[in-house]
Structures are given as C-alpha cells and as structure tokens.
Design a protein around this motif. Sequence first.
Motif, mmCIF file in Angstrom:
data_model
loop_
_atom_site.group_PDB
_atom_site.id
_atom_site.type_symbol
_atom_site.label_atom_id
_atom_site.label_comp_id
_atom_site.label_asym_id
_atom_site.label_seq_id
_atom_site.Cartn_x
_atom_site.Cartn_y
_atom_site.Cartn_z
ATOM 1 N N ILE A 211 0.853 -1.195 0.000
ATOM 2 C CA ILE A 211 0.000 0.000 0.000
ATOM 3 C C ILE A 211 0.884 1.238 0.000
ATOM 4 O O ILE A 211 1.626 1.485 0.963
ATOM 5 N N PRO A 212 0.864 2.065 -1.057
ATOM 6 C CA PRO A 212 1.657 3.303 -1.055
ATOM 7 C C PRO A 212 0.970 4.380 -0.226
ATOM 8 O O PRO A 212 -0.252 4.569 -0.326
ATOM 9 N N ILE A 213 1.722 5.079 0.602
ATOM 10 C CA ILE A 213 1.189 6.208 1.362
ATOM 11 C C ILE A 213 2.137 7.391 1.211
ATOM 12 O O ILE A 213 3.252 7.246 0.698
ATOM 13 N N TYR A 214 1.687 8.569 1.680
ATOM 14 C CA TYR A 214 2.475 9.795 1.547
ATOM 15 C C TYR A 214 2.718 10.402 2.923
ATOM 16 O O TYR A 214 1.809 10.458 3.753
ATOM 17 N N ASP A 215 3.971 10.855 3.146
ATOM 18 C CA ASP A 215 4.263 11.538 4.406
ATOM 19 C C ASP A 215 3.992 13.021 4.259
ATOM 20 O O ASP A 215 3.535 13.482 3.202
ATOM 21 N N GLN A 217 5.814 15.514 3.784
ATOM 22 C CA GLN A 217 6.606 16.218 2.777
ATOM 23 C C GLN A 217 6.329 15.705 1.372
ATOM 24 O O GLN A 217 7.016 16.073 0.423
ATOM 25 N N GLY A 218 5.320 14.829 1.244
ATOM 26 C CA GLY A 218 4.973 14.313 -0.076
ATOM 27 C C GLY A 218 5.785 13.108 -0.483
ATOM 28 O O GLY A 218 5.670 12.652 -1.628
ATOM 29 N N GLY A 219 6.631 12.599 0.423
ATOM 30 C CA GLY A 219 7.410 11.408 0.100
ATOM 31 C C GLY A 219 6.517 10.181 0.023
ATOM 32 O O GLY A 219 5.586 10.027 0.801
ATOM 33 N N VAL A 220 6.811 9.307 -0.937
ATOM 34 C CA VAL A 220 6.022 8.085 -1.115
ATOM 35 C C VAL A 220 6.680 6.951 -0.335
ATOM 36 O O VAL A 220 7.878 6.693 -0.488
ATOM 37 N N ARG A 221 5.910 6.296 0.498
ATOM 38 C CA ARG A 221 6.403 5.180 1.307
ATOM 39 C C ARG A 221 5.464 3.999 1.118
ATOM 40 O O ARG A 221 4.298 4.165 0.755
ATOM 41 N N THR A 222 5.985 2.803 1.366
ATOM 42 C CA THR A 222 5.196 1.596 1.145
ATOM 43 C C THR A 222 4.960 0.860 2.450
ATOM 44 O O THR A 222 5.905 0.566 3.194
ATOM 45 N N ILE A 223 3.684 0.589 2.745
ATOM 46 C CA ILE A 223 3.302 -0.258 3.875
ATOM 47 C C ILE A 223 2.788 -1.575 3.311
ATOM 48 O O ILE A 223 1.941 -1.592 2.409
ATOM 49 N N ASN A 224 3.317 -2.691 3.808
ATOM 50 C CA ASN A 224 2.893 -4.016 3.361
ATOM 51 C C ASN A 224 1.988 -4.655 4.403
ATOM 52 O O ASN A 224 2.281 -4.598 5.608
ATOM 53 N N LEU A 225 0.911 -5.234 3.925
ATOM 54 C CA LEU A 225 0.039 -6.034 4.774
ATOM 55 C C LEU A 225 0.281 -7.495 4.408
ATOM 56 O O LEU A 225 -0.116 -7.964 3.328
ATOM 57 N N SER A 226 0.979 -8.223 5.289
ATOM 58 C CA SER A 226 1.291 -9.638 5.063
ATOM 59 C C SER A 226 0.373 -10.491 5.931
ATOM 60 O O SER A 226 0.214 -10.214 7.125
ATOM 61 N N PRO A 244 11.482 -0.157 2.779
ATOM 62 C CA PRO A 244 12.376 -0.982 3.581
ATOM 63 C C PRO A 244 12.174 -0.741 5.078
ATOM 64 O O PRO A 244 11.690 0.308 5.491
ATOM 65 N N ALA A 245 12.629 -1.717 5.858
ATOM 66 C CA ALA A 245 12.431 -1.658 7.310
ATOM 67 C C ALA A 245 13.155 -0.487 7.953
ATOM 68 O O ALA A 245 12.753 -0.004 9.011
ATOM 69 N N VAL A 248 11.549 3.056 9.487
ATOM 70 C CA VAL A 248 10.926 3.281 10.787
ATOM 71 C C VAL A 248 11.820 2.783 11.903
ATOM 72 O O VAL A 248 12.607 1.860 11.731
ATOM 73 N N THR A 249 11.700 3.469 13.028
ATOM 74 C CA THR A 249 12.298 2.999 14.279
ATOM 75 C C THR A 249 11.156 2.531 15.153
ATOM 76 O O THR A 249 10.149 3.227 15.286
ATOM 77 N N THR A 250 11.282 1.330 15.735
ATOM 78 C CA THR A 250 10.156 0.753 16.472
ATOM 79 C C THR A 250 10.491 0.552 17.940
ATOM 80 O O THR A 250 11.656 0.500 18.340
ATOM 81 N N GLY A 251 9.441 0.447 18.733
ATOM 82 C CA GLY A 251 9.593 0.162 20.153
ATOM 83 C C GLY A 251 9.640 -1.329 20.412
ATOM 84 O O GLY A 251 9.703 -2.155 19.487
ATOM 85 N N THR A 252 9.587 -1.700 21.685
ATOM 86 C CA THR A 252 9.636 -3.102 22.094
ATOM 87 C C THR A 252 8.465 -3.883 21.501
ATOM 88 O O THR A 252 7.327 -3.421 21.491
ATOM 89 N N GLY A 253 8.761 -5.067 20.981
ATOM 90 C CA GLY A 253 7.710 -5.935 20.461
ATOM 91 C C GLY A 253 7.523 -5.839 18.972
ATOM 92 O O GLY A 253 6.777 -6.625 18.393
ATOM 93 N N LEU A 254 8.163 -4.868 18.320
ATOM 94 C CA LEU A 254 8.058 -4.729 16.874
ATOM 95 C C LEU A 254 9.452 -4.844 16.264
ATOM 96 O O LEU A 254 10.392 -4.195 16.730
ATOM 97 N N VAL A 255 9.586 -5.648 15.228
ATOM 98 C CA VAL A 255 10.885 -5.867 14.585
ATOM 99 C C VAL A 255 10.715 -5.846 13.074
ATOM 100 O O VAL A 255 9.601 -5.983 12.553
ATOM 101 N N ASP A 256 11.835 -5.662 12.373
ATOM 102 C CA ASP A 256 11.867 -5.789 10.909
ATOM 103 C C ASP A 256 10.919 -4.817 10.202
ATOM 104 O O ASP A 256 10.283 -5.164 9.207
ATOM 105 N N GLY A 257 10.826 -3.583 10.749
ATOM 106 C CA GLY A 257 9.981 -2.579 10.106
ATOM 107 C C GLY A 257 8.511 -2.715 10.402
ATOM 108 O O GLY A 257 7.679 -2.037 9.777
ATOM 109 N N GLN A 258 8.145 -3.575 11.352
ATOM 110 C CA GLN A 258 6.732 -3.737 11.695
ATOM 111 C C GLN A 258 6.186 -2.466 12.359
ATOM 112 O O GLN A 258 6.868 -1.819 13.139
#
Length: 462
Positions: A211-215, A217-226, A244-245, A248-258
């Motif tokens: 799923i492509p989304i926009y931040d 600043q208009g940057g295009v980023r991709t979120i995957n639903l697996s 790519p992962a 994002v920087t994630t907190g405890t319990g989330l890994v690999d760009g989740q």
Amino acid sequence: MSINSAMIAGASGLIANSSALAAISDNIANVNTVGYKRATAVFTPLYRSQGTSQQFAAGGIMSSTKLQISESGLLSPGSSPTDLAVSGDGFFVVSENTKGFTTTDPVAFTRAGSFSPDANGYLKNSAGLYLAGWPVQADGTIDADPSDLNALEIINPVSIGGAAEATTEVGLSANLQASQAVSASEATYNAAASATNMASGALTADVEYGIPIYDSQGGVRTINLSMMKSSTPNQWHAELHVSPASEVTTGTGLVDGQIATGIIAFDANGNFDVANSTLPTSLNFLASANAAALTATQVQWAASEGINSQAISLELGGPSSAGGLTQFDSQSALAATSVNGTPFGDFSGVDIDGSGMVFAKFTNGIVKKIYQIPVATFANADGLEALGGGAYGVTRDSGSYTLNTAGVGAAGNIAAATLESSNVDLATEFTNLIITQRAYSASSKIITTADEMLDEAIRMKR
C-alpha cells in the motif's frame, strides 16, 4: 458697463465649454478602457440678483467636472482567471508597491481589475497597481479586519511554492481465500522474532499487499500487509510493516519494520469480524521522538528530517461496509485500495470564487486557500478623488472606507475571469459633443456682438 460684463460672460462660456469638450474627449478616448468612469461637466451660473436696478451685469458661467464613479460598466469575459470585476458596489484595494501601505504610498482603490503576475509573481493591473488581500493563516483562519490596512498583504500566489498532503486514511477491498491451506510454518509463527515472522521474509506470507502512502513532505512510502492463514478457523495472522524496514524505528515488540501485528478475523459468513480482530486499525507515526524512549508498539519515521507526526486510519470493512476484507472461497485477490494524501506538487495556477477567496492549484490535484480579496465600500463613492490609472483616493466627501468580504453587506461579489467595461456611452458623448460645439459657438457670438456694440459706442465720439 453691461456690454463689458456681456463680453466677460461670453469668455467664461468659451472656457466652460472648452472644459466640457475636454471631458467628452477623455470619455470617447477611454471608451475601451477597463473600469473607466466617465467624466461629466457640471455648469454653474455666476449671476447674482440685481434687485430693482435697471442695469444688469452678466455674471457668466463656470464649469466643474464630476466623475460618475458609482455608475457601473458592463461586465465582459476576461482572458485570465486573475481578470477580476466587482459585480455591484465596491472597489479593489491596491498599492503602488509590493510592500503594502505606507505614508509615502497610501492606499488606493480601483475597479480596473485586469490583474496579472509581475516578474516576481505579485498581481498587478495594467496601471501598475498591486492587488491586496487578507492572507489565510496556517490554521485556515482569516484576519478580516474592516479598517486595518496592516492586516492586508500584496497577493503573490507564486510564493506559495509547492504542496503535499500526508495520508490519513487507507481503505482495502480484498478477498482472502477461505480454503487456503494452513502453511506448515504456521506452527512456529511468532511475529516478534525475525526468524519466525513474515516482515523479515523468513516465513512466506500466504497473501501480501503493498500500500503506497504519503508523508507530510509528499514522500512516497510503502506499507505491506502480510497475512498467513491460522490454524484457528476464520483467522489470519497479520503484520503491517514498512518496506524498507530502515524507514521506521520501532519500540519493544516490533521488529523488521513492523508497525502493527495481530489477528484478522472473519465471521461464518465471510465478513470482516471487527470484534475478534486484534490488528490495530489506527496507526501513529511519531515525528521526532527519542527512539530509546519508544514504548511497546510505538513507531517513528526514521532518517527523515522535518517529517511531521502522522496518524493513519486503516479501514478493513465489516458486515455493513462497502468493500473491505472478506473471506470467501474464491482466489485471494486485491480489488482496490483507496489512499488519500498526495505527493509533492508544483504550483500550477489560481482560481477565485465570488467571495474573493483565492485558491492555489497544484499539479498533484491539491487546491489550497491562500488569500481573500476584500471589497472596499464608501458612503459616497462619487466623492472619491481620481489619482490616475483608474485609481481613487479617500476625500472628506467620500467618507472613510470599510473593508468587507465580497457579497457581505453593501459589498458586491467578485467575478473572476471577468472585466468591467468603461461606463461611457458613445451615443450620449457624441450628442454632448454637438451640444458643446454649439454652445461654444454661441459664446463666441456673444463676444463678437459685444465687440460690435462697443465699436458703435466708440464711433459716437467721431
């Protein structure tokens, strides 16, 4: 001597009708001038009551010129969206420079609305006068003060630059095959471990949608639903992860760009089961949080300067919703995604509505309010002083100005891509030209007749 006064009256008639001829000439010459207001010669007799005297002394005549400022011309189509006219009473507020209004460059008012951008993008009419308006604040409000000129700015749409809008809503219409076989790797599935989750690629997802989304600043980023079919009936393991992962920087319990993990559940009819689904549908990206302070399940955009925080609502449907996720015994397929927001777009032009609101248009489809054009009204518009270039200034006779939103109170509406024609009527002017010519000739006859009578008086001495 009455003959002398008659000669003086004749001379005053010549002067007065010469002035009237000048006004008529100006009117005819400006018949095609945008926003021109015709001049009318007003004649005033100078004689005084002589009482019962048997002698009468001619007083003559004087003329003054009055501009028919309050009389509107016809509105005709313009060639540009910034060709403007006031439909009704009122004037545009203009300045001779782009800095606004000072003691050396006072405020002026005009109906000549043939505005176009100058070399720096400021809207300027054919007389070199710059259009002023109320700027729209960042929060969308307008400081529309009816008397404060300092609240006005010279309008420059080009200065807005580009624009982008961050994604806030994502919708999915997709089907997950009900008869999908449960993968053998499902038995060891653990979303929190790179060796046993889908985001890392260690386990292959049964279904994955990008799923492509926009931040901001208009940057295009991709979120995957697996998604992977669960051994529990009508349930699927689900991971939302950024590719790519490293984005994002994630907190405890989330890994690999989740950015979220959980269960997607369906009811016995194949509809999305909101109550038994645990995959979060409200996603929050923090702007500049301390990565070390992120709590469980919190995420932030990484390696991006100045990106604003971003909340995204994920719409997955339900029994009463159109679209969304379903689980029927048909091949898994993505029917559609709906994503709001836009990538960065350059300024492409302006639109102006009847209330004087100026909208900037961008190549990405964004339309943004940037200014509102006020309409200035006066108690006596005909009392304004002509300043040249179709502009007028305040006088004691005109009264002070009031700045109104177009269409409010006494202020007329603003018509875009429209120009106000001159209010000169050629038939009337040519008729007045003939009358003035005859009056001038008659005044000259007074002088020649008085001269002959004086000559007769002088010859009596011979």
